[in-house]
Design a protein around this motif. Sequence first.
Motif, short mmCIF file in Angstrom:
data_model
loop_
_atom_site.label_atom_id
_atom_site.label_comp_id
_atom_site.label_asym_id
_atom_site.label_seq_id
_atom_site.Cartn_x
_atom_site.Cartn_y
_atom_site.Cartn_z
N GLY A 45 0.83 -1.39 -0.05
CA GLY A 45 0.16 -0.09 -0.07
C GLY A 45 0.88 1.28 0.13
O GLY A 45 2.32 1.22 -0.15
N VAL A 46 0.32 2.29 0.17
CA VAL A 46 1.13 3.77 0.48
C VAL A 46 1.28 3.88 1.78
O VAL A 46 2.17 4.80 1.86
CB VAL A 46 0.14 4.70 -0.48
CG1 VAL A 46 1.15 6.19 -0.43
CG2 VAL A 46 0.13 4.51 -1.85
N TYR A 47 0.34 3.59 2.91
CA TYR A 47 0.62 4.03 4.27
C TYR A 47 2.05 3.40 4.62
O TYR A 47 2.83 4.18 5.30
CB TYR A 47 -0.22 3.07 5.02
CG TYR A 47 -1.92 3.92 5.19
CD1 TYR A 47 -2.12 4.72 3.79
CD2 TYR A 47 -2.76 3.15 5.73
CE1 TYR A 47 -3.40 5.22 3.98
CE2 TYR A 47 -4.08 3.83 5.87
CZ TYR A 47 -4.46 4.79 4.63
OH TYR A 47 -5.64 5.33 4.94
N GLN A 95 -7.59 6.46 7.41
CA GLN A 95 -8.35 7.05 6.19
C GLN A 95 -9.13 8.29 6.88
O GLN A 95 -9.72 8.18 8.18
CB GLN A 95 -9.41 6.05 5.65
CG GLN A 95 -8.63 5.13 4.70
CD GLN A 95 -9.74 4.08 4.28
OE1 GLN A 95 -9.42 2.89 3.86
NE2 GLN A 95 -11.14 4.11 4.22
N GLU A 127 -7.05 9.18 -1.46
CA GLU A 127 -7.19 7.78 -1.59
C GLU A 127 -8.40 7.35 -2.48
O GLU A 127 -9.40 8.32 -2.19
CB GLU A 127 -7.33 7.01 -0.31
CG GLU A 127 -6.10 7.20 0.51
CD GLU A 127 -6.14 6.11 1.58
OE1 GLU A 127 -6.67 6.53 2.66
OE2 GLU A 127 -5.69 5.04 1.58
N GLY A 158 -9.16 -0.11 6.82
CA GLY A 158 -10.15 1.14 6.36
C GLY A 158 -11.02 0.76 5.32
O GLY A 158 -12.22 1.33 5.20
N TYR A 159 -10.72 0.03 4.34
CA TYR A 159 -11.36 0.09 3.09
C TYR A 159 -12.66 -1.09 3.10
O TYR A 159 -13.36 -0.80 2.11
CB TYR A 159 -10.51 -0.47 2.06
CG TYR A 159 -9.93 -1.74 1.95
CD1 TYR A 159 -9.00 -2.34 2.45
CD2 TYR A 159 -10.56 -2.86 1.23
CE1 TYR A 159 -8.17 -3.35 2.64
CE2 TYR A 159 -9.94 -4.07 1.06
CZ TYR A 159 -8.88 -4.48 1.75
OH TYR A 159 -8.29 -5.64 1.64
N TYR A 202 -10.23 -2.11 -2.79
CA TYR A 202 -9.16 -1.72 -2.06
C TYR A 202 -9.17 0.02 -2.00
O TYR A 202 -9.66 0.34 -3.02
CB TYR A 202 -7.87 -2.10 -2.50
CG TYR A 202 -6.47 -1.82 -1.64
CD1 TYR A 202 -6.56 -1.78 -0.09
CD2 TYR A 202 -5.20 -1.61 -2.30
CE1 TYR A 202 -5.32 -1.36 0.62
CE2 TYR A 202 -4.10 -1.60 -1.52
CZ TYR A 202 -4.29 -1.44 0.00
OH TYR A 202 -3.25 -1.15 0.82
N THR A 203 -8.87 0.55 -1.04
CA THR A 203 -8.81 2.12 -0.84
C THR A 203 -7.33 2.28 -0.74
O THR A 203 -6.97 2.19 0.57
CB THR A 203 -9.69 2.55 0.19
OG1 THR A 203 -11.23 1.77 0.20
CG2 THR A 203 -9.89 4.05 0.14
N VAL A 204 -6.98 3.25 -1.77
CA VAL A 204 -5.21 3.51 -1.62
C VAL A 204 -4.89 4.47 -2.39
O VAL A 204 -5.49 4.86 -3.23
CB VAL A 204 -4.63 2.21 -2.00
CG1 VAL A 204 -4.53 1.74 -3.45
CG2 VAL A 204 -3.00 2.09 -1.43
N1 GLU Z 1 -6.54 2.72 3.30
C1 GLU Z 1 -6.06 1.51 3.41
C2 GLU Z 1 -6.82 1.03 4.77
O1 GLU Z 1 -6.88 1.75 5.81
C3 GLU Z 1 -4.70 1.07 3.48
C4 GLU Z 1 -4.21 1.84 2.35
C5 GLU Z 1 -2.29 1.68 2.57
O2 GLU Z 1 -2.06 1.10 3.27
O3 GLU Z 1 -2.04 2.47 1.82
O4 GLU Z 1 -7.21 0.19 4.81
#
Ligand code: GLU
Length: 330
Positions: A45-47, A95, A127, A158-159, A202-204
Amino acid sequence: MKKGLIFALALIFGLALLIGPSPFEQNATAGKTIFVTIGTGGITGVYYPTGGAIAKMVNKKRKEYGIRATVESTGGSVFNINAIMSGDLEFGVAQSDRQYQAWNGLANWKDKGPQKDLRAVFSIHPETVDLIAAVDAGINSLQDLKGKRVNIGNIGSGYRKNAIDALVANGLDYKKDFHAESLKAAEAPGLIQDGRLDAAFYTVGHPSGYYKEATSGKRKVKFIPITNIESLLKKYPYYAKAVTLVTKFYPGAANDQDVPTFGVKATFVTSAKVPDKVVYAIVKEVFDNFETFKNLHPAYAGLTKQNMLEGLSAPFHPGALKYYKEVGLK
Ligand code: GLU
């Protein structure tokens, strides 16, 4: 009598342990190195690189601040917020919708109530909520998910809630209409390639290793437009219309156009219990060296110092606020 005394002593000792300063708080006041851990997400992911970028900024000045930041790969936003609230993590990426829900005691926090110690530090990259599907699965819309194997996300992510919201807005029930999997994001691309999953949410932020992996295998994969979201945009203040720049970032995807959807923001959060000087040092390093930070990931391309103070629901941590006031951002 004796038993009673031992019990009373044990109780007092136990209470002292519970209410006394934690080792973390003791170090923060004793001038020793303060170790802080940043909770992120899956490594594709980007986190995860975001936690790394923030840690890198503050660790450069380790001698000056006495802070040593490390990064942990986790299940995502919900896990991070809960771990910060329990004191297992000092910082985390979450998020913006999850921050809102935790602060207001909604969704995953409906039973626990508002998370009063949650504090905002800054927001980061946008995202998008995306659905990918194997081309050979014949999925062109959310309706086509019926009967398929679909990853909607692990509980700590989060997603997962974004996926469920998108499904509900389209009249679908993940418990009845298809085989829902609750896997961590990092597992999904491989399982799609192995033929064990047909589609995954997925939310990213973009670009992400997750979608690079998902779109560069033998089995062709495409992004599915997420439509009929007007009801979501009306109901939830944290959702906004968005477009996923598939053609720019993932040339291996079987899309010849960018894909409409909705999105949120990644945010950086902490607890009211984390000392001001620790939060101040991190914010100062990121903002004083803004261009350096911005260059650490292509997902930060649109960041400005001003928009990094937007999209937050919990109050600012006083250590962050101190910096923002000093430089005139607040
Ligand atoms: N938005 C995702 C989440 O909270 C993680 C995305 C990421 O790791 O970049 O589940």
